[in-house]
Each structure stands twice: as C-alpha cells, then as structure tokens.
Motif scaffolding. Structure first.
Motif: not given
Ligand SMILES: Cc1ncc(COP(=O)(O)O)c(C=O)c1O
Length: 457
Positions: A312-319, A329-338
C-alpha cells in the motif's frame, strides 16, 4: 410548473447504519498480507496501527453496522446532503437525459472525506488513542481528519506531500485552524523520510512516501498514536455508504431510478460510498444500473494497472492487498487532481471491476477541466478537479443519450468543491495544462517490483 431542482431529506432521515457490501459480494474475499512475512496479517499487527473496532469492521460479516450516536450527531452538521437535479446543465447540453448529483461538497471542509474521518476519530477516542497520524496529498483528507480530531479532542499529525504543501498553503492553514500539526513530506522526523532526503534533498514527495512516514510515526509511538487512512480499506469505504443510502431515498423522492451511477476514483472511497448501495440493489433486488468508475489517464490503476498483490505504500511498511495497481514505486505525474494520484485502488472496488460488476474508464486532464468549467457555468458550483472526472463522464453519457434520443437517468457523486484548487483552473485558462498518458512500458517496469506472493485460498 417548474421542475424540482433539489431533493432534501430531514435530519431524522439520516441513515442509522453503514452498509457492508462484502456480505453481499459474490466474489471470494482476498487475504491481507504482512509486508515482511507475506503471510496473512494478524489482528496484533494491524492493532499497532488501528483500534480493534475498525479492524473488526474490516472483516465484519454483518450486512449493516450501526452508526454510533456521537458520530451521527456530528454528521448532522452537514448531513443529509442534498441531491440536485442539474436542470440548467441538461438545458445547456440539450439532452433528454436527467442528470442528478449528490452534493458532498457541503461538508465543513468541502468533500466527502469527513464521513469516515469522524467515524475513525470516534473509534480511536473510544479505544484510548491520544493522537492520529495521516498523510494528505491535495489536502482534502488532511482537512477532514483535522476537523474530526478536533471534535474528539485528539491530536492530529499530518504528513502533507511537499509539492502540495508548497502549492496549497490555504489547505495547510485550514488544517492548522482545526488544531492539527502539518509537516512537508519527506520530513526529517522519520527514519524513512530521512532516508529519502539523504538521496534527494529536494524530493517533491509522493502519497506513497507520506503514507510510509505516517505509518512509521504511529508504529514507533508505543501505542500513543494510531494511523488513519482516508480511502482504500473496507471500513473506510463502508463509512462512505451514507452517501448512497441517502441518494436511494432521494431518487425515490424524485420518482426516478438511475440507469447509470458515476463517480471518480482515487482509492475508491467516494465512489464506493455512492455506488455500493446501488450495487446491492443490482445484486439483491434485480436492478440493472450501470456502475461507472472514472480515473485519470495519468494514473490509470484500473484500466492499465495489473490486478495483483502489492504494497500500500512506497517503503513497504503497509499491508499487502490484492488490488489494481501501477506498482508501489509509481511516481505519479503532476496532474491537478491530487486526490486521484495513488498507485493502487481499494481491493473491493478492484475485485468488482475485475468481475465486470463495475465498469472503469480513464479520462485525460484537459477534457476534464473543460467539463468542470461547463458545469460551473451551468450549475454555479466549482468542482474539485477530482470530481470533474465524474462530471466529464456524466456529460458524455448525457450527450450519448441525446445522440440516441434516449431519456437516460444519470446520477453522479459531486465529491468536493474546488475552492482551494483555483490555481489549477488558472493554469487551465492560461493553456498551461497538458494531457498525460501513462505509458504501458512504465507500468510493465513497475510490475517487476511487485511482491512475489503465492496465495493459498
Ligand atoms: C474531492 C475528492 N474527490 C475524490 C477523491 C478521491 O478519493 P476517493 O477515491 O477515496 O474518493 C479525493 C481524494 O482526496 C477528493 O479530495
């Protein structure tokens, strides 16, 4: 006689229970796995992050769960929310379709997010939690938890993605007004944040990184702090079902039943909130409403991602859960729908989409803003960029009905207003927004990082 534009319930019509769709799901449940052992999680592991009552809701076999009175009392500040018929938009489009929207933007902080924030704060307070940690992207979720923490006298620590922290000072000040502490993530407060900053001192942050920081802050607090998540998990989606339960009654008042129910999806919570009670009517009562989830082409987790087990998260701490994912590891593009820039999707929403019970479509940024402006000029309310994704498809459905000469009944969730997103509208008017199409190769690359899970079911 003029036609009715708003369908309003009384406070006494406020739902008494949340709806747990998992009980009616025809699909087998998928396990939640420990991020280190890859074995099914135990309540002990989850208990570090969440109070027991919420863990029990996560796996509950009850179809309905009573909403505690202190939660209903705070819901009454803004619920039941209005159902509108967008008659002026219908006229502007020249469509025979009827367009309805459920207006969740009337909550104190402007979106559907308090529906679960208030519930989560209540159960944490009841369990003796002193403080809550969370992440926020665009700031809607952080505002909602700050509001709820304030009502239940809990300290709130918000890890806000650095780009949003810098771009949206007013959201931060809103959270501070409710009494929360807000930090630009990555921070030097957590081990994970420090490790990210060591590699890249100017890191703009991401939702995945902020989640890792908030999880770490709770997990290392020796029980003083718990973690709170604004979407994705079963209990979060369930708390949102007050939206759909109210909408069912209001459509009844309007004397119509929707042919299609639409919502935008980031982690899936606002759409599940509206759609799951209608899915129940499809599964149990023989209704045949089409259910359509809308995501951006820039973060197309359902339409382009894999349906697989992922962190569920980048650091692999969440289930680890089974979901539609673009890879942790996906880094989202800077779209405005944050609020739609998350790599995954709620496991239940993912399973229903995979089974064809819910359809998914992806829309690009520019036509989304075009729909937002058209809506604002017809109906007056300025939508959040996230919400505009649902509006795009609602308008497309209405135009399709026009082309086919059909009277189609369309319902969508107006998940939030865009009063803190005016810089995005400004960028659109200045011609500075672009469409992003998330490349297939990038998805394939990210899939290499998925955990290797063998599940015995
Ligand atoms: C206004 C609004 N709509 C939709 C979303 C997407 O989240 P979810 O899919 O959990 O409803 C967000 C998330 O921040 C939001 O702020």
């Amino acid at each position: 006689m003029s036609e009715q534009t708003r369908f309003l319930l009384n406070e006494s019509d406020l739902p008494e229970s949340w709806y747990n769709v998992m009980v009616d799901s025809p699909l087998p449940p998928t396990p939640v796995l420990h991020p280190a052992t890859l074995e099914p999680v135990t309540p002990d592991f989850l208990g570090v992050l969440f109070p027991m009552e919420l863990i029990q809701q996560e796996i509950s076999t009850d179809r309905y769960i009573d909403i505690p009175e202190p939660v209903r009392e705070i819901y009454r500040l803004y619920r039941p929310t209005p159902l509108h018929r967008a008659i002026r938009l219908e006229k502007a489009l020249g469509t025979p379709a009827h367009i309805y929207y459920k207006n969740e933007s009337v909550s104190p902080c402007g979106s559907h997010k308090p529906n679960t924030a208030i519930a989560q704060a209540y159960y944490n307070k009841a369990a003796g939690t002193k403080a809550l940690t969370t992440e926020t992207g665009a700031g809607q979720w952080g505002s909602a938890l700050s509001l709820a923490g304030n009502f239940f006298d809990l300290d709130v620590e918000v890890y806000m993605v650095r780009v949003s922290y810098d771009q949206k000072p007013y959201r931060r000040i809103m959270m501070e007004t409710y009494g929360a502490e807000v930090f630009a993530s990555p921070t030097d407060r957590t081990q994970y944040g420090r490790s990210v900053l060591d590699k890249d001192p100017d890191c703009p942050g991401s939702l995945g990184i902020a989640i890792s920081e908030a999880v770490e802050a709770a997990a290392t607090s020796e029980g003083v702090k718990k973690y709170s998540l604004g979407s994705v998990l079963n209990h979060v989606l369930m708390h949102q079902t007050v939206i759909g339960e109210e909408a069912l009654k209001q459509m009844d008042m309007a004397g119509e039943y929707p042919d299609v129910v639409i919502g935008c999806v980031g982690g899936g919570s606002n759409y599940a909130g509206l759609a799951y009670p209608f899915l129940r009517q499809n599964l149990k009562e023989g209704q045949r409403t089409r259910l359509v989830a809308v995501e951006p082409t820039a973060t197309p987790s359902i339409t382009r991602g894999a349906y697989a087990f992922d962190y569920g998260d980048t650091a692999k701490m969440a289930p680890i859960v089974k979901m539609h994912t673009l890879g942790h590891s996906f880094v989202p593009p800077a779209i405005h729908a944050g609020g739609l820039r998350y790599h995954g999707m709620a496991p239940s929403m993912s399973a229903f989409c995979d089974a064809g019970l819910i359809e998914a479509v992806a829309v690009p940024q520019l036509v989304t803003f075009e729909a937002a402006v058209q809506f604002a000029r017809a109906e007056g309310i300025i939508p959040a960029p996230e919400t505009a994704h649902a509006i795009r498809i609602a308008i497309d459905e209405a135009l399709d009905a026009k082309a086919k000469g059909e009277k189609r009944i369309i319902l969508f969730n107006f998940s939030g207003h865009g009063h803190f997103d005016m810089s995005a509208y400004g960028a659109y008017f200045d011609g500075k927004l672009e469409n992003y199409d998330f490349p297939k190769e990038a998805v394939q690359e990210a899939m290499k990082d998925l955990p290797k899970v063998e599940v015995r079911m």
